[in-house]
Design a protein around this motif. Structure first.
Motif, PDB file in Angstrom:
ATOM      1  N   ARG A   3     -21.943   1.216 -11.143  1.00  0.00           N
ATOM      2  CA  ARG A   3     -21.828   1.596  -9.731  1.00  0.00           C
ATOM      3  C   ARG A   3     -20.530   1.064  -9.134  1.00  0.00           C
ATOM      4  N   LEU A   4     -20.186  -0.163  -9.499  1.00  0.00           N
ATOM      5  CA  LEU A   4     -18.924  -0.727  -9.025  1.00  0.00           C
ATOM      6  C   LEU A   4     -17.748   0.071  -9.566  1.00  0.00           C
ATOM      7  N   MET A   5     -17.839   0.499 -10.821  1.00  0.00           N
ATOM      8  CA  MET A   5     -16.770   1.297 -11.413  1.00  0.00           C
ATOM      9  C   MET A   5     -16.571   2.608 -10.673  1.00  0.00           C
ATOM     10  N   LEU A   6     -17.666   3.242 -10.278  1.00  0.00           N
ATOM     11  CA  LEU A   6     -17.553   4.506  -9.553  1.00  0.00           C
ATOM     12  C   LEU A   6     -16.835   4.308  -8.224  1.00  0.00           C
ATOM     13  N   LEU A   7     -17.064   3.170  -7.579  1.00  0.00           N
ATOM     14  CA  LEU A   7     -16.327   2.876  -6.347  1.00  0.00           C
ATOM     15  C   LEU A   7     -14.830   2.747  -6.640  1.00  0.00           C
ATOM     16  N   ILE A   8     -14.508   2.087  -7.752  1.00  0.00           N
ATOM     17  CA  ILE A   8     -13.099   1.956  -8.145  1.00  0.00           C
ATOM     18  C   ILE A   8     -12.494   3.326  -8.413  1.00  0.00           C
ATOM     19  N   PHE A   9     -13.233   4.176  -9.143  1.00  0.00           N
ATOM     20  CA  PHE A   9     -12.747   5.514  -9.443  1.00  0.00           C
ATOM     21  C   PHE A   9     -12.587   6.359  -8.180  1.00  0.00           C
ATOM     22  N   ALA A  10     -13.338   6.047  -7.129  1.00  0.00           N
ATOM     23  CA  ALA A  10     -13.225   6.798  -5.879  1.00  0.00           C
ATOM     24  C   ALA A  10     -12.044   6.325  -5.038  1.00  0.00           C
ATOM     25  N   VAL A  11     -11.739   5.012  -5.095  1.00  0.00           N
ATOM     26  CA  VAL A  11     -10.660   4.455  -4.272  1.00  0.00           C
ATOM     27  C   VAL A  11      -9.291   4.705  -4.898  1.00  0.00           C
ATOM     28  N   TRP A  12      -9.190   4.582  -6.223  1.00  0.00           N
ATOM     29  CA  TRP A  12      -7.892   4.696  -6.882  1.00  0.00           C
ATOM     30  C   TRP A  12      -7.190   6.030  -6.571  1.00  0.00           C
ATOM     31  N   PRO A  13      -7.888   7.186  -6.589  1.00  0.00           N
ATOM     32  CA  PRO A  13      -7.192   8.450  -6.289  1.00  0.00           C
ATOM     33  C   PRO A  13      -6.655   8.533  -4.863  1.00  0.00           C
ATOM     34  N   ILE A  14      -7.243   7.770  -3.935  1.00  0.00           N
ATOM     35  CA  ILE A  14      -6.703   7.770  -2.571  1.00  0.00           C
ATOM     36  C   ILE A  14      -5.286   7.214  -2.590  1.00  0.00           C
ATOM     37  N   GLY A  15      -5.133   6.077  -3.259  1.00  0.00           N
ATOM     38  CA  GLY A  15      -3.797   5.496  -3.381  1.00  0.00           C
ATOM     39  C   GLY A  15      -2.865   6.404  -4.149  1.00  0.00           C
ATOM     40  N   ASP A  16      -3.339   6.976  -5.270  1.00  0.00           N
ATOM     41  CA  ASP A  16      -2.490   7.863  -6.071  1.00  0.00           C
ATOM     42  C   ASP A  16      -2.021   9.068  -5.259  1.00  0.00           C
ATOM     43  N   GLY A  17      -2.925   9.637  -4.451  1.00  0.00           N
ATOM     44  CA  GLY A  17      -2.547  10.787  -3.637  1.00  0.00           C
ATOM     45  C   GLY A  17      -1.455  10.443  -2.636  1.00  0.00           C
ATOM     46  N   ILE A  18      -1.608   9.303  -1.968  1.00  0.00           N
ATOM     47  CA  ILE A  18      -0.604   8.876  -0.981  1.00  0.00           C
ATOM     48  C   ILE A  18       0.729   8.584  -1.660  1.00  0.00           C
ATOM     49  N   PHE A  19       0.684   7.885  -2.797  1.00  0.00           N
ATOM     50  CA  PHE A  19       1.927   7.468  -3.435  1.00  0.00           C
ATOM     51  C   PHE A  19       2.623   8.628  -4.145  1.00  0.00           C
ATOM     52  N   ASN A  20       1.874   9.659  -4.556  1.00  0.00           N
ATOM     53  CA  ASN A  20       2.511  10.865  -5.089  1.00  0.00           C
ATOM     54  C   ASN A  20       3.373  11.537  -4.032  1.00  0.00           C
ATOM     55  N   ILE A  21       2.868  11.547  -2.805  1.00  0.00           N
ATOM     56  CA  ILE A  21       3.639  12.114  -1.694  1.00  0.00           C
ATOM     57  C   ILE A  21       4.864  11.248  -1.401  1.00  0.00           C
ATOM     58  N   LEU A  22       4.681   9.931  -1.432  1.00  0.00           N
ATOM     59  CA  LEU A  22       5.744   9.009  -1.039  1.00  0.00           C
ATOM     60  C   LEU A  22       6.860   8.896  -2.066  1.00  0.00           C
ATOM     61  N   LEU A  23       6.573   9.210  -3.326  1.00  0.00           N
ATOM     62  CA  LEU A  23       7.547   8.978  -4.385  1.00  0.00           C
ATOM     63  C   LEU A  23       8.880   9.658  -4.090  1.00  0.00           C
ATOM     64  N   SER A  24       8.843  10.955  -3.841  1.00  0.00           N
ATOM     65  CA  SER A  24      10.085  11.687  -3.564  1.00  0.00           C
ATOM     66  C   SER A  24      10.661  11.303  -2.206  1.00  0.00           C
ATOM     67  N   VAL A  25       9.789  10.949  -1.249  1.00  0.00           N
ATOM     68  CA  VAL A  25      10.264  10.554   0.082  1.00  0.00           C
ATOM     69  C   VAL A  25      11.045   9.239  -0.004  1.00  0.00           C
ATOM     70  N   TYR A  26      10.528   8.289  -0.759  1.00  0.00           N
ATOM     71  CA  TYR A  26      11.264   7.036  -0.948  1.00  0.00           C
ATOM     72  C   TYR A  26      12.655   7.313  -1.524  1.00  0.00           C
TER      73      TYR A  26
END
Length: 439
Positions: free
Chosen positions: A251-274
């Motif tokens: 159950r804890l792992m599923l929470l990790i799997f749910a949170v990690w893509p939020i960061g990945d989505g934001i940082f995918n957008i930011l990569l080219s902007v940076y």
């Protein structure tokens, strides 16, 4: 702990699957670079590029769970080969695009190729525990991160050169050929149909060995009784719910799997902007940042084996460390430091992903593994797509550095909370059940 590359030499069947992943990934990168260039040249619209990205994520909602069901019921090998052969046809569809009015063909092609990937991925991931010895799972999952890194480094750079020097038509043709080549590599795998009745790898009972690590043994011991031999009775959904009810760490792992893509989505957008807006490095900066990500994933693979005896702790703590790196990135005043920190985030991500995937493969029963992973992929891609959309909107009102700080803070806070929960669960398990507690 054996070196991952040595494992690749020993696990011949997985070596074919690894090679197929490299070929497939390179072809996809060639096509992605060509598609984005073609869309921009025809429309000049950033919205059209955004639609193209969004269309690649939508099919996972429908076809991810479907792919998992097919992987559990049919031969995993045949599922993978069939989707490769079908995708080879649709990979050629963009060749028909001649003018802006034809842009819908790119959207259709992107949707169908992504649908094929959504079906292919659960079959591939659920096949890995059947192809390799249990004691090699962690090294093999670290090689999966190496594969992503190599594709990220080589595919993006060479894809740009191919499109620029030979034309986008050649890129689309190479992508179609990559699917055919992958199908030929997969044809030499065992059938991988259904579940092994004794829970061993496809090599046979004589080659399935217990995990080498103390954490791996703990995982086996903490899994529901009989989980490695067969799925619990009832429907797959009921079996999955019972598994979650019995496994707090899952159950804890599923929470990790749910949170990690939020960061990945934001940082995918930011990569080219940076690269473009913050440090004014243009396309060269974008290439360097993607190269840093790929290099970090490869480096992370070399370090993953060091965490074999603390696989659960590594799965939790790498999220915290990645968040800290992203906070530092958001405040970096040097592009060189940004590159180093970005490689650090990829190292953390690579180690964390390898550990997480290994844990899943060890505790999720074979008979529901495909559906479990297909549904998980659908969940992660949906969350990532929503995060990318939200990140794009927030960039209209926030500076890139502020958005990066918020994203890094979210991962850091989540990682800290998960680490506390993990440590608390270990303390409770270690506490004496009875005895004198006075004094």
């Amino acid at each position: 702990m054996m070196n991952p590359w040595a494992v690749l030499r020993k696990e011949k069947d997985y070596a074919r699957l690894f090679a197929a992943g490299i070929v497939n990934g390179m072809g996809d990168r060639f096509s992605q670079v060509a598609v984005l260039g073609l869309v921009l040249s025809l429309t000049g619209s950033g919205l059209a590029v955004g639609i193209t990205f969004a269309i690649r994520l939508i099919p996972y909602l429908i076809f991810g769970p479907l792919g998992g069901m097919l992987a559990d019921r049919l031969s995993k090998k045949r599922v993978m080969i069939a989707t490769d052969l079908i995708r080879a046809v649709f990979a050629l569809t963009p060749l028909l695009v001649r003018e802006p009015a034809d842009i819908w063909l790119i959207y259709v092609s992107s949707f169908l190729l992504s649908a094929g990937e959504a079906i292919y991925a659960p079959a591939r991931m659920s096949a890995i525990p059947r192809l390799v010895r249990k004691e090699h799972l962690l090294q093999v999952n670290s090689l999966e991160e190496v594969m992503t890194g190599l594709v990220l480094i080589g595919g993006s750079i060479s894809g740009g050169f191919v499109a620029a020097l030979l034309g986008v038509e050649v890129s689309f043709l190479l992508n179609a050929l990559s699917f055919l080549a992958t199908a030929l590599l997969l044809a030499r795998l065992p059938q991988l149909r259904g579940a092994a009745p004794d829970g061993t790898s496809a090599h046979g009972p004589g080659q399935a060995a217990p995990a080498e690590s103390a954490d791996g043994a703990a995982l086996q011991a903490s899994a529901p009784a009989g989980a490695q031999a067969s799925a619990p009775a009832g429907t797959p959904a009921a079996a999955a719910f019972r598994l979650l009810a019995r496994s707090p760490f899952l159950r804890l792992m599923l929470l990790i799997f749910a949170v990690w893509p939020i960061g990945d989505g934001i940082f995918n957008i930011l990569l080219s902007v940076y690269a473009v807006e913050v440090f004014h490095m243009g396309d060269l900066g974008i290439g360097l940042l993607y190269g840093a990500l790929g290099a970090g994933l490869v480096a992370g693979s070399a370090l993953t084996g060091r965490f074999a005896r603390q696989i659960k702790a590594a799965a939790v703590l790498t999220l915290l460390l990645e968040g800290i790196c992203h906070i530092l990135i958001s405040q970096s005043g040097s592009f060189g430091l940004l590159v180093l920190l970005l490689a650090g985030t990829a190292i953390c991500s690579g180690i964390g992903n390898a550990c997480n995937q290994t844990i899943l493969m060890m505790i999720v029963p074979e008979k529901i593994r495909g559906r479990f992973m297909g549904t998980l992929a659908a969940l992660q891609n949906t969350i990532m797509g929503a995060a990318m959309f939200l990140g794009g909107l927030l960039l209209e009102v926030l500076s890139p550095r502020m958005l990066g700080l918020i994203g890094g803070g979210l991962l850091t806070l989540s990682g800290a909370v998960f680490a506390i929960l993990y440590c608390a669960s270990r303390t409770l398990r270690a506490a004496p059940v009875s005895g004198d507690i006075s004094g």
